[in-house]
Write an enzyme that holds these catalytic residues in place. Structure first.
Site, PDB file in Angstrom:
ATOM      1  N   GLU A 189       0.836  -1.215   0.000  1.00 33.18           N
ATOM      2  CA  GLU A 189       0.000   0.000   0.000  1.00 33.18           C
ATOM      3  C   GLU A 189       0.866   1.259   0.000  1.00 33.18           C
ATOM      4  OE1 GLU A 189      -2.363  -0.001   3.553  1.00 33.18           O
ATOM      5  OE2 GLU A 189      -3.597  -1.684   2.940  1.00 33.18           O
ATOM      6  N   GLY A 233       2.382   4.945  -0.643  1.00 32.20           N
ATOM      7  CA  GLY A 233       1.925   6.290  -0.964  1.00 32.20           C
ATOM      8  C   GLY A 233       3.126   7.169  -1.282  1.00 32.20           C
ATOM      9  N   ARG A 234       3.822   7.568  -0.220  1.00 32.02           N
ATOM     10  CA  ARG A 234       4.937   8.513  -0.363  1.00 32.02           C
ATOM     11  C   ARG A 234       5.978   8.062  -1.382  1.00 32.02           C
ATOM     12  NH1 ARG A 234       6.443  11.699   4.165  1.00 32.02           N
ATOM     13  NH2 ARG A 234       5.373  10.120   5.395  1.00 32.02           N
ATOM     14  N   TYR A 244       5.384  18.542  11.340  1.00 29.18           N
ATOM     15  CA  TYR A 244       6.332  17.501  11.759  1.00 29.18           C
ATOM     16  C   TYR A 244       7.773  18.008  11.815  1.00 29.18           C
ATOM     17  CZ  TYR A 244       2.489  15.014   9.378  1.00 29.18           C
ATOM     18  OH  TYR A 244       1.265  14.585   8.927  1.00 29.18           O
ATOM     19  N   CYS A 262      -0.046  34.179   9.531  1.00 33.42           N
ATOM     20  CA  CYS A 262       0.244  34.809  10.825  1.00 33.42           C
ATOM     21  C   CYS A 262       0.466  33.776  11.924  1.00 33.42           C
ATOM     22  CB  CYS A 262      -0.902  35.743  11.198  1.00 33.42           C
ATOM     23  SG  CYS A 262      -1.186  36.928   9.911  1.00 33.42           S
TER      24      CYS A 262
HETATM   25  N1  LLP Z   1      -1.713   2.408   4.286  1.00 32.29           N
HETATM   26  C1  LLP Z   1      -2.224   2.936   5.406  1.00 32.29           C
HETATM   27  C2  LLP Z   1      -3.222   2.184   6.161  1.00 32.29           C
HETATM   28  C3  LLP Z   1      -1.801   4.207   5.839  1.00 32.29           C
HETATM   29  O1  LLP Z   1      -2.314   4.712   6.944  1.00 32.29           O
HETATM   30  C4  LLP Z   1      -0.836   4.923   5.084  1.00 32.29           C
HETATM   31  C5  LLP Z   1      -0.397   6.257   5.494  1.00 32.29           C
HETATM   32  C6  LLP Z   1      -0.330   4.323   3.907  1.00 32.29           C
HETATM   33  C7  LLP Z   1      -0.782   3.061   3.550  1.00 32.29           C
HETATM   34  C8  LLP Z   1       0.670   5.006   3.037  1.00 32.29           C
HETATM   35  O2  LLP Z   1       1.870   5.219   3.708  1.00 32.29           O
HETATM   36  P1  LLP Z   1       3.142   5.819   2.941  1.00 32.29           P
HETATM   37  O3  LLP Z   1       3.617   4.768   1.951  1.00 32.29           O
HETATM   38  O4  LLP Z   1       2.732   7.057   2.258  1.00 32.29           O
HETATM   39  O5  LLP Z   1       4.132   6.059   4.015  1.00 32.29           O
HETATM   40  N2  LLP Z   1       1.043  13.086   6.606  1.00 32.29           N
HETATM   41  C9  LLP Z   1       2.215  12.337   6.988  1.00 32.29           C
HETATM   42  C10 LLP Z   1       2.126  10.872   6.602  1.00 32.29           C
HETATM   43  C11 LLP Z   1       0.896  10.163   7.139  1.00 32.29           C
HETATM   44  C12 LLP Z   1       0.801   8.726   6.695  1.00 32.29           C
HETATM   45  C13 LLP Z   1      -0.530   8.154   7.028  1.00 32.29           C
HETATM   46  N3  LLP Z   1      -0.747   6.811   6.592  1.00 32.29           N
HETATM   47  C14 LLP Z   1       3.433  13.015   6.387  1.00 32.29           C
HETATM   48  O6  LLP Z   1       3.276  14.033   5.715  1.00 32.29           O
HETATM   49  O7  LLP Z   1       4.563  12.565   6.596  1.00 32.29           O
END
Ligand code: LLP
Length: 420
Positions: free
Chosen positions: A278, A280-281, A321, A347
């Protein structure tokens, strides 16, 4: 940022074949710019490593939910990981398929469960016993059986920022490891649930493989117990979380990461099960930059400030963060650099984008905030009644507007004043 997608030509930053300066000129700033090629390459790295191995990629929509971005992945056959019915609607609108979508999230509402079931999502990743009951009820009311996997909290330290670490006992996520077997037994006893898998997600921006292997070992031990209790676990969802290079981090390459996890699962005799990733980043983070223009330079006794037109409402990660994003000039300038804090017009003292950066600047210069493709635009807000930025996708020599810049009048279009 992806060095192949974003690079300098004669001192001017380019996104693929397009000058970032011309994009800022044409579309204004702040401006999110994505590279189709960088998205494609990152997805291919996952897909190639999964090929022939009974493993599938589910793009975590939350990291970047722009329709054009999701569509690039959908065209390559991606599945998706969603956490709301809003994200489900985006997946469908972008050409993705519900039956290739897993529904995650700690607080799904009954309405969201209904929408997921009606659309035919592949699996619900359930995080608690009350949620199992709720899903069972919704499925019953629709005369369906909901496919479920339990998100198990393996209690491992992902060694990342506490706000994005999710696999520890102290986190709100998942079913505690020690309760998991009994929770599976409860799920099995519910008439409108169909237990199909097991799931975990231990955090985000993880730069080492060892926490994943620790989590997997715990999950696989549990799979043996659950199957001894008469359930069949068809898939193992390892979650997302692989980190990227923002500064000097050295995360494993995507292909090595996938292969190591799949080999580990195979070595422990579970190779026949389908594995879900799964990410994302690691798909979108380095495929995007945020362009911003310097409004004012403000020298100070202790600090020099470069006040730019992007702010914490456009990119929240530094404020939230203390995240580091590289900041580079769009047009390189031959002049002595000074040390600046790069800050926005909002601000709040927390409204900064970079601290102590060596830059040669004059007002009007353009800067690129790197690695902004993940959790950038999606976390942006209208704080200070600031319209959200436009988004552009570059594809070779072409640039397309994939989200219009908001206008102020849209921001209060749904508001009204009292009649008397
Ligand atoms: N699957 C689940 C259940 C998740 O909660 C997340 C991310 C992912 C997959 C994807 O994770 P990744 O591969 O993107 O690390 N806003 C924060 C990151 C929050 C991540 C939340 N969950 C930031 O800007 O670092």
């Amino acid at each position: 940022m992806s060095d192949s997608a974003f690079h300098y030509v004669d001192g001017v930053l380019h996104a693929e074949g397009v000058s970032a300066a011309s994009l800022a000129e044409q579309f204004g700033t702040p401006l999110y710019v994505y590279s189709r090629d960088a998205l494609t390459q990152a997805y291919r790295a996952y897909a190639d490593a999964c090929a022939g191995r009974n493993a599938t990629v589910h793009v975590a929509v939350k990291a970047n939910s722009n329709l054009a971005v999701l569509n690039v992945f959908a065209r390559m056959g991606a599945g998706f990981d969603i956490v709301s019915s809003g994200e489900l609607a985006r997946v469908i609108a972008a050409g993705g398929r519900a039956e290739h979508t897993v529904f995650s999230g700690v607080g799904k509402s009954a309405a969201e469960m209904r929408e997921g079931l009606e659309a035919g999502v592949k699996c619900f990743n359930v995080e608690s016993i009350p949620e199992l009951h709720a899903l069972n009820e919704v499925a019953k009311s629709l005369g369906k059986k909901a496919p479920v996997s339990l998100r198990v909290n393996p209690d491992v330290d992902a060694k990342t920022h506490p706000y994005i670490s999710t696999g520890l006992k102290s986190n709100k996520f998942g079913v505690a490891f020690s309760d998991a077997r009994a929770t599976y037994a409860q799920a099995q006893a519910m008439d409108h649930l169909d237990v199909v898998g097991i799931d975990c997600h231990i955090g985000s921006q993880i730069t080492e493989i060892s926490p994943y292997l620790d989590a997997l070992d715990k999950l696989l031990e549990l799979v043996g117990q659950i199957e001894a209790d008469g359930m069949r676990i068809r898939h193992i969802d390892v979650g997302g979380g692989l980190g990227i290079t923002y500064d000097d981090e050295t995360p494993p390459a995507i292909g090595d990461f996938v292969t190591t996890l799949l080999d580990h699962i195979g070595k422990r005799g579970h190779g026949a099960r389908e594995v879900y990733f799964e990410p994302g980043r690691s798909l979108v983070g380095n495929a995007g930059v945020l362009l911003t223009r310097v409004e004012y330079l403000k020298p100070g006794e202790e600090k020099n400030f470069a006040i730019v037109d992007a702010a914490m409402n456009d990119l929240a990660r530094p404020a939230m963060y203390e995240a580091f994003h590289r900041i580079v000039p769009v047009v390189k300038r031959d002049a002595a650099a000074q040390t600046y804090d790069v800050v926005g017009p909002v601000c709040e003292s927390g409204d900064w984008l970079g601290r102590d950066r060596e830059l040669a600047l004059v007002p009007g210069d353009l800067l690129a905030i790197c690695s902004a493709g993940a959790y950038g635009f999606v976390m942006s807000s209208n704080y200070n009644t600031r319209p959200r930025s436009a988004e552009i996708m570059v594809d070779g020599e072409r640039a397309r507007l994939v989200r219009e810049r908001e206008e102020v009048k849209q921001l209060f279009a749904g508001e009204s004043i009292l009649p008397d």
